[in-house]
Design a protein around this motif. Structure first.
Motif, PDB file in Angstrom:
ATOM      1  N   LEU A  34      52.937  59.519  28.948  1.00  0.00           N
ATOM      2  CA  LEU A  34      53.732  60.277  27.972  1.00  0.00           C
ATOM      3  C   LEU A  34      53.035  60.296  26.614  1.00  0.00           C
ATOM      4  O   LEU A  34      52.959  61.340  25.966  1.00  0.00           O
ATOM      5  CB  LEU A  34      55.144  59.693  27.854  1.00  0.00           C
ATOM      6  CG  LEU A  34      56.097  60.005  28.996  1.00  0.00           C
ATOM      7  CD1 LEU A  34      57.322  59.104  28.930  1.00  0.00           C
ATOM      8  CD2 LEU A  34      56.495  61.474  28.974  1.00  0.00           C
ATOM      9  N   LYS A  35      52.515  59.142  26.192  1.00  0.00           N
ATOM     10  CA  LYS A  35      51.819  59.057  24.905  1.00  0.00           C
ATOM     11  C   LYS A  35      50.565  59.932  24.903  1.00  0.00           C
ATOM     12  O   LYS A  35      50.241  60.557  23.895  1.00  0.00           O
ATOM     13  CB  LYS A  35      51.447  57.611  24.581  1.00  0.00           C
ATOM     14  CG  LYS A  35      52.623  56.751  24.190  1.00  0.00           C
ATOM     15  CD  LYS A  35      52.191  55.322  23.929  1.00  0.00           C
ATOM     16  CE  LYS A  35      53.405  54.426  23.732  1.00  0.00           C
ATOM     17  NZ  LYS A  35      53.044  53.011  23.679  1.00  0.00           N
ATOM     18  N   ALA A  36      49.874  59.955  26.050  1.00  0.00           N
ATOM     19  CA  ALA A  36      48.639  60.741  26.163  1.00  0.00           C
ATOM     20  C   ALA A  36      48.923  62.211  26.473  1.00  0.00           C
ATOM     21  O   ALA A  36      47.999  62.998  26.574  1.00  0.00           O
ATOM     22  CB  ALA A  36      47.747  60.136  27.244  1.00  0.00           C
ATOM     23  N   LYS A  37      50.204  62.513  26.678  1.00  0.00           N
ATOM     24  CA  LYS A  37      50.650  63.873  27.001  1.00  0.00           C
ATOM     25  C   LYS A  37      50.101  64.367  28.341  1.00  0.00           C
ATOM     26  O   LYS A  37      49.901  65.559  28.542  1.00  0.00           O
ATOM     27  CB  LYS A  37      50.306  64.842  25.868  1.00  0.00           C
ATOM     28  CG  LYS A  37      50.972  64.463  24.547  1.00  0.00           C
ATOM     29  CD  LYS A  37      50.902  65.572  23.550  1.00  0.00           C
ATOM     30  CE  LYS A  37      51.441  65.200  22.201  1.00  0.00           C
ATOM     31  NZ  LYS A  37      52.715  64.623  22.089  1.00  0.00           N
ATOM     32  N   THR A  38      49.879  63.414  29.269  1.00  0.00           N
ATOM     33  CA  THR A  38      49.478  63.786  30.626  1.00  0.00           C
ATOM     34  C   THR A  38      50.668  63.750  31.581  1.00  0.00           C
ATOM     35  O   THR A  38      50.555  64.183  32.727  1.00  0.00           O
ATOM     36  CB  THR A  38      48.360  62.856  31.149  1.00  0.00           C
ATOM     37  OG1 THR A  38      48.804  61.499  31.071  1.00  0.00           O
ATOM     38  CG2 THR A  38      47.084  63.031  30.332  1.00  0.00           C
ATOM     39  N   VAL A  39      51.789  63.222  31.101  1.00  0.00           N
ATOM     40  CA  VAL A  39      53.048  63.205  31.843  1.00  0.00           C
ATOM     41  C   VAL A  39      54.020  64.098  31.087  1.00  0.00           C
ATOM     42  O   VAL A  39      54.066  64.075  29.852  1.00  0.00           O
ATOM     43  CB  VAL A  39      53.604  61.764  31.975  1.00  0.00           C
ATOM     44  CG1 VAL A  39      54.990  61.757  32.595  1.00  0.00           C
ATOM     45  CG2 VAL A  39      52.651  60.899  32.797  1.00  0.00           C
ATOM     46  N   LYS A  40      54.783  64.876  31.837  1.00  0.00           N
ATOM     47  CA  LYS A  40      55.732  65.816  31.224  1.00  0.00           C
ATOM     48  C   LYS A  40      56.695  65.108  30.280  1.00  0.00           C
ATOM     49  O   LYS A  40      57.260  64.061  30.623  1.00  0.00           O
ATOM     50  CB  LYS A  40      56.560  66.525  32.301  1.00  0.00           C
ATOM     51  CG  LYS A  40      55.833  67.612  33.024  1.00  0.00           C
ATOM     52  CD  LYS A  40      56.780  68.291  33.996  1.00  0.00           C
ATOM     53  CE  LYS A  40      56.042  69.358  34.775  1.00  0.00           C
ATOM     54  NZ  LYS A  40      56.902  69.979  35.781  1.00  0.00           N
ATOM     55  N   ALA A  41      56.892  65.716  29.114  1.00  0.00           N
ATOM     56  CA  ALA A  41      57.874  65.216  28.163  1.00  0.00           C
ATOM     57  C   ALA A  41      59.247  65.225  28.834  1.00  0.00           C
ATOM     58  O   ALA A  41      59.541  66.094  29.649  1.00  0.00           O
ATOM     59  CB  ALA A  41      57.891  66.084  26.910  1.00  0.00           C
ATOM     60  N   GLY A  42      60.045  64.247  28.502  1.00  0.00           N
ATOM     61  CA  GLY A  42      61.383  64.152  29.078  1.00  0.00           C
ATOM     62  C   GLY A  42      61.441  63.297  30.335  1.00  0.00           C
ATOM     63  O   GLY A  42      62.519  63.008  30.840  1.00  0.00           O
TER      64      GLY A  42
END
Length: 88
Positions: A34-42
């Motif tokens: 999530l922090k790296a934005k490789t996992v979908k927000a939410g």
């Protein structure tokens, strides 16, 4: 774990510790994603981690009961697809 836990409290406590660490490791990985934005927000790392561990242990139990590795592979492929769907 499913067979022995009701019979041996010490075993149950030790195996629960293993499951806790397994869930925590998945949760940390998802938080990092999530922090790296490789996992979908939410994405809720704690609930996804619980779902993944419960699903894998269920798949193992199903394969053991049915003696069918093809069914296990099918279910694990669905888990892989689910996790791929969490990618950003």
């Amino acid at each position: 774990s499913q067979e022995m836990s009701p019979l041996d409290e010490g075993f149950r406590n030790r195996i629960e510790g293993i499951y806790d660490r397994w869930r925590e490791a998945i949760e940390i990985g998802l938080k990092n994603g999530l922090k790296a934005k490789t996992v979908k927000a939410g994405t809720d790392p704690k609930s996804v981690a619980a779902f993944v561990v419960a699903s894998i242990t269920g798949v193992i139990g199903l394969a053991k009961n049915t003696q069918n590795t093809d069914l296990m592979k099918l279910a694990l492929r669905a888990m892989k697809d689910y996790l791929q769907g969490l990618k950003n």
